[in-house]
Design a protein around this motif. Structure first.
Motif, PDB file in Angstrom:
ATOM      1  N   LYS A 261       0.924  -1.014   0.275  1.00  0.00           N
ATOM      2  CA  LYS A 261       0.350   0.432   0.004  1.00  0.00           C
ATOM      3  C   LYS A 261       1.007   1.557  -0.047  1.00  0.00           C
ATOM      4  O   LYS A 261      -0.082   2.492   0.009  1.00  0.00           O
TER       5      LYS A 261
ATOM      6  N   ARG B  26       1.868   7.065  -1.521  1.00  0.00           N
ATOM      7  CA  ARG B  26       0.684   5.544  -0.755  1.00  0.00           C
ATOM      8  C   ARG B  26      -0.279   5.766  -0.996  1.00  0.00           C
ATOM      9  O   ARG B  26      -0.873   6.374  -2.151  1.00  0.00           O
TER      10      ARG B  26
ATOM     11  N   THR C 152      -4.461   5.325  -0.977  1.00  0.00           N
ATOM     12  CA  THR C 152      -5.672   6.035   0.003  1.00  0.00           C
ATOM     13  C   THR C 152      -6.244   4.772   0.052  1.00  0.00           C
ATOM     14  O   THR C 152      -6.761   4.027  -1.168  1.00  0.00           O
ATOM     15  N   LYS C 153      -7.830   4.850   1.120  1.00  0.00           N
ATOM     16  CA  LYS C 153      -9.565   3.629   0.977  1.00  0.00           C
ATOM     17  C   LYS C 153      -9.594   4.053   0.350  1.00  0.00           C
ATOM     18  O   LYS C 153     -10.160   3.420  -0.483  1.00  0.00           O
ATOM     19  N   LEU C 154      -9.480   5.215  -0.565  1.00  0.00           N
ATOM     20  CA  LEU C 154     -10.462   5.491  -1.930  1.00  0.00           C
ATOM     21  C   LEU C 154      -9.557   5.674  -3.550  1.00  0.00           C
ATOM     22  O   LEU C 154      -9.684   6.078  -4.440  1.00  0.00           O
ATOM     23  N   ARG C 155      -8.681   4.657  -2.546  1.00  0.00           N
ATOM     24  CA  ARG C 155      -8.164   3.826  -3.896  1.00  0.00           C
ATOM     25  C   ARG C 155      -7.123   5.475  -4.418  1.00  0.00           C
ATOM     26  O   ARG C 155      -6.310   5.602  -5.740  1.00  0.00           O
ATOM     27  N   LYS C 156      -6.669   7.070  -3.645  1.00  0.00           N
ATOM     28  CA  LYS C 156      -6.649   7.945  -4.352  1.00  0.00           C
ATOM     29  C   LYS C 156      -4.772   7.876  -3.838  1.00  0.00           C
ATOM     30  O   LYS C 156      -3.814   6.517  -3.119  1.00  0.00           O
TER      31      LYS C 156
END
Length: 58
Positions: free
Chosen positions: A33, A47, A49-53
């Motif tokens: 990740k 990185r 993010t959880k929102l795939r950014k």
């Protein structure tokens, strides 16, 4: 900036010769990740993010 891609037979996209080199994020990250990037004597963390950014921090 518009990064239009050409594609041959649904393979990986082939960038236009005037555009920057394209590297799929899956090649950079694999199953991770976050990755560290060493640039000009400095360490950066890229990185997902959880929102795939993507987030780049120093």
């Amino acid at each position: 900036m518009n990064f239009e891609l050409k594609s041959l037979n649904n393979d990986l996209p082939i960038p236009d010769k005037d555009l920057p080199k394209i590297i799929p994020s899956s090649v950079l990250f694999g199953k991770e990740k976050a990755i560290a990037i060493h640039h000009d004597g400095q360490r950066y963390i890229l990185r997902i993010t959880k929102l795939r950014k993507l987030i780049l921090t120093k």
